[in-house]
Write a protein that holds these residues in place. Sequence first.
Motif, PDB file in Angstrom:
ATOM      1  N   LYS A 105       0.839  -1.193   0.000  1.00 30.28           N
ATOM      2  CA  LYS A 105       0.000   0.000   0.000  1.00 30.28           C
ATOM      3  C   LYS A 105       0.878   1.250   0.000  1.00 30.28           C
ATOM      4  O   LYS A 105       1.866   1.330   0.724  1.00 30.28           O
ATOM      5  CB  LYS A 105      -0.910   0.015   1.234  1.00 30.28           C
ATOM      6  N   GLU A 106       0.534   2.212  -0.817  1.00 26.59           N
ATOM      7  CA  GLU A 106       1.327   3.426  -0.994  1.00 26.59           C
ATOM      8  C   GLU A 106       1.521   4.193   0.307  1.00 26.59           C
ATOM      9  O   GLU A 106       2.611   4.679   0.595  1.00 26.59           O
ATOM     10  CB  GLU A 106       0.662   4.335  -2.041  1.00 26.59           C
ATOM     11  N   ARG A 107       0.474   4.302   1.113  1.00 24.88           N
ATOM     12  CA  ARG A 107       0.565   5.070   2.356  1.00 24.88           C
ATOM     13  C   ARG A 107       1.615   4.468   3.299  1.00 24.88           C
ATOM     14  O   ARG A 107       2.424   5.186   3.881  1.00 24.88           O
ATOM     15  CB  ARG A 107      -0.797   5.088   3.046  1.00 24.88           C
ATOM     16  N   ASN A 108       1.607   3.156   3.430  1.00 25.12           N
ATOM     17  CA  ASN A 108       2.572   2.492   4.306  1.00 25.12           C
ATOM     18  C   ASN A 108       3.990   2.614   3.760  1.00 25.12           C
ATOM     19  O   ASN A 108       4.940   2.818   4.518  1.00 25.12           O
ATOM     20  CB  ASN A 108       2.214   1.020   4.476  1.00 25.12           C
ATOM     21  N   ARG A 109       4.136   2.482   2.442  1.00 22.19           N
ATOM     22  CA  ARG A 109       5.461   2.581   1.830  1.00 22.19           C
ATOM     23  C   ARG A 109       6.049   3.974   2.040  1.00 22.19           C
ATOM     24  O   ARG A 109       7.219   4.129   2.352  1.00 22.19           O
ATOM     25  CB  ARG A 109       5.353   2.244   0.340  1.00 22.19           C
ATOM     26  N   LYS A 110       5.202   5.001   1.911  1.00 25.36           N
ATOM     27  CA  LYS A 110       5.650   6.375   2.103  1.00 25.36           C
ATOM     28  C   LYS A 110       6.119   6.605   3.547  1.00 25.36           C
ATOM     29  O   LYS A 110       7.146   7.224   3.786  1.00 25.36           O
ATOM     30  CB  LYS A 110       4.523   7.348   1.768  1.00 25.36           C
ATOM     31  N   GLN A 111       5.370   6.073   4.514  1.00 23.32           N
ATOM     32  CA  GLN A 111       5.739   6.224   5.920  1.00 23.32           C
ATOM     33  C   GLN A 111       7.045   5.496   6.241  1.00 23.32           C
ATOM     34  O   GLN A 111       7.867   5.992   6.995  1.00 23.32           O
ATOM     35  CB  GLN A 111       4.618   5.705   6.827  1.00 23.32           C
ATOM     36  N   ALA A 112       7.261   4.334   5.658  1.00 23.88           N
ATOM     37  CA  ALA A 112       8.491   3.578   5.900  1.00 23.88           C
ATOM     38  C   ALA A 112       9.700   4.308   5.320  1.00 23.88           C
ATOM     39  O   ALA A 112      10.752   4.381   5.953  1.00 23.88           O
ATOM     40  CB  ALA A 112       8.376   2.182   5.304  1.00 23.88           C
ATOM     41  N   LYS A 113       9.541   4.867   4.131  1.00 29.23           N
ATOM     42  CA  LYS A 113      10.649   5.608   3.529  1.00 29.23           C
ATOM     43  C   LYS A 113      10.959   6.867   4.314  1.00 29.23           C
ATOM     44  O   LYS A 113      12.117   7.260   4.444  1.00 29.23           O
ATOM     45  CB  LYS A 113      10.336   5.925   2.070  1.00 29.23           C
ATOM     46  N   LYS A 114       9.939   7.484   4.872  1.00 33.46           N
ATOM     47  CA  LYS A 114      10.132   8.673   5.712  1.00 33.46           C
ATOM     48  C   LYS A 114      10.928   8.306   6.970  1.00 33.46           C
ATOM     49  O   LYS A 114      11.704   9.105   7.472  1.00 33.46           O
ATOM     50  CB  LYS A 114       8.768   9.268   6.088  1.00 33.46           C
ATOM     51  N   ALA A 115      10.734   7.082   7.470  1.00 30.36           N
ATOM     52  CA  ALA A 115      11.453   6.603   8.642  1.00 30.36           C
ATOM     53  C   ALA A 115      12.818   6.021   8.267  1.00 30.36           C
ATOM     54  O   ALA A 115      13.496   5.449   9.116  1.00 30.36           O
ATOM     55  CB  ALA A 115      10.628   5.565   9.374  1.00 30.36           C
ATOM     56  N   HIS A 116      13.221   6.125   6.997  1.00 28.75           N
ATOM     57  CA  HIS A 116      14.512   5.670   6.482  1.00 28.75           C
ATOM     58  C   HIS A 116      14.691   4.164   6.637  1.00 28.75           C
ATOM     59  O   HIS A 116      15.745   3.692   7.044  1.00 28.75           O
ATOM     60  CB  HIS A 116      15.665   6.403   7.164  1.00 28.75           C
ATOM     61  N   LEU A 117      13.655   3.397   6.307  1.00 28.27           N
ATOM     62  CA  LEU A 117      13.721   1.942   6.359  1.00 28.27           C
ATOM     63  C   LEU A 117      13.699   1.364   4.950  1.00 28.27           C
ATOM     64  O   LEU A 117      13.067   1.920   4.062  1.00 28.27           O
ATOM     65  CB  LEU A 117      12.508   1.381   7.131  1.00 28.27           C
ATOM     66  N   VAL A 118      14.377   0.258   4.767  1.00 37.29           N
ATOM     67  CA  VAL A 118      14.359  -0.447   3.497  1.00 37.29           C
ATOM     68  C   VAL A 118      13.105  -1.303   3.464  1.00 37.29           C
ATOM     69  O   VAL A 118      12.880  -2.132   4.334  1.00 37.29           O
ATOM     70  CB  VAL A 118      15.619  -1.334   3.334  1.00 37.29           C
ATOM     71  N   VAL A 119      12.265  -1.073   2.465  1.00 39.49           N
ATOM     72  CA  VAL A 119      11.004  -1.785   2.346  1.00 39.49           C
ATOM     73  C   VAL A 119      11.210  -3.035   1.519  1.00 39.49           C
ATOM     74  O   VAL A 119      11.705  -2.960   0.400  1.00 39.49           O
ATOM     75  CB  VAL A 119       9.934  -0.873   1.691  1.00 39.49           C
ATOM     76  N   PRO A 120      10.855  -4.220   2.053  1.00 39.19           N
ATOM     77  CA  PRO A 120      11.000  -5.443   1.268  1.00 39.19           C
ATOM     78  C   PRO A 120      10.072  -5.450   0.064  1.00 39.19           C
ATOM     79  O   PRO A 120       8.958  -4.962   0.135  1.00 39.19           O
ATOM     80  CB  PRO A 120      10.620  -6.558   2.255  1.00 39.19           C
ATOM     81  N   GLY A 121      10.569  -6.002  -1.045  1.00 39.88           N
ATOM     82  CA  GLY A 121       9.772  -6.104  -2.249  1.00 39.88           C
ATOM     83  C   GLY A 121       9.740  -4.818  -3.051  1.00 39.88           C
ATOM     84  O   GLY A 121       8.960  -4.660  -3.970  1.00 39.88           O
ATOM     85  N   ASP A 122      10.574  -3.873  -2.700  1.00 42.96           N
ATOM     86  CA  ASP A 122      10.600  -2.586  -3.400  1.00 42.96           C
ATOM     87  C   ASP A 122      11.770  -2.488  -4.340  1.00 42.96           C
ATOM     88  O   ASP A 122      12.772  -3.042  -4.223  1.00 42.96           O
ATOM     89  CB  ASP A 122      10.697  -1.466  -2.372  1.00 42.96           C
TER      90      ASP A 122
END
Length: 66
Positions: free
Chosen positions: A49-66
Amino acid sequence: MGSGKKKKGKRDKPKKTCCKSKPRCKRCPIRMLAEGRLDPADAKEIFAKERNRKQAKKAHLVVPGD
């Protein structure tokens, strides 16, 4: 009546979306990902989901599957 104790083997399940609260709750998927408590399969599904991905990137985390 319950004793109020948690079961030993029980793991908290992550929320489906991040609520963006500060400090983050213990079931927040972003917090669980940062602490290494989130299963990679669950992370891939949640952060699709875009909202969750945006929040994770804001927290400087590597998102799996990205």
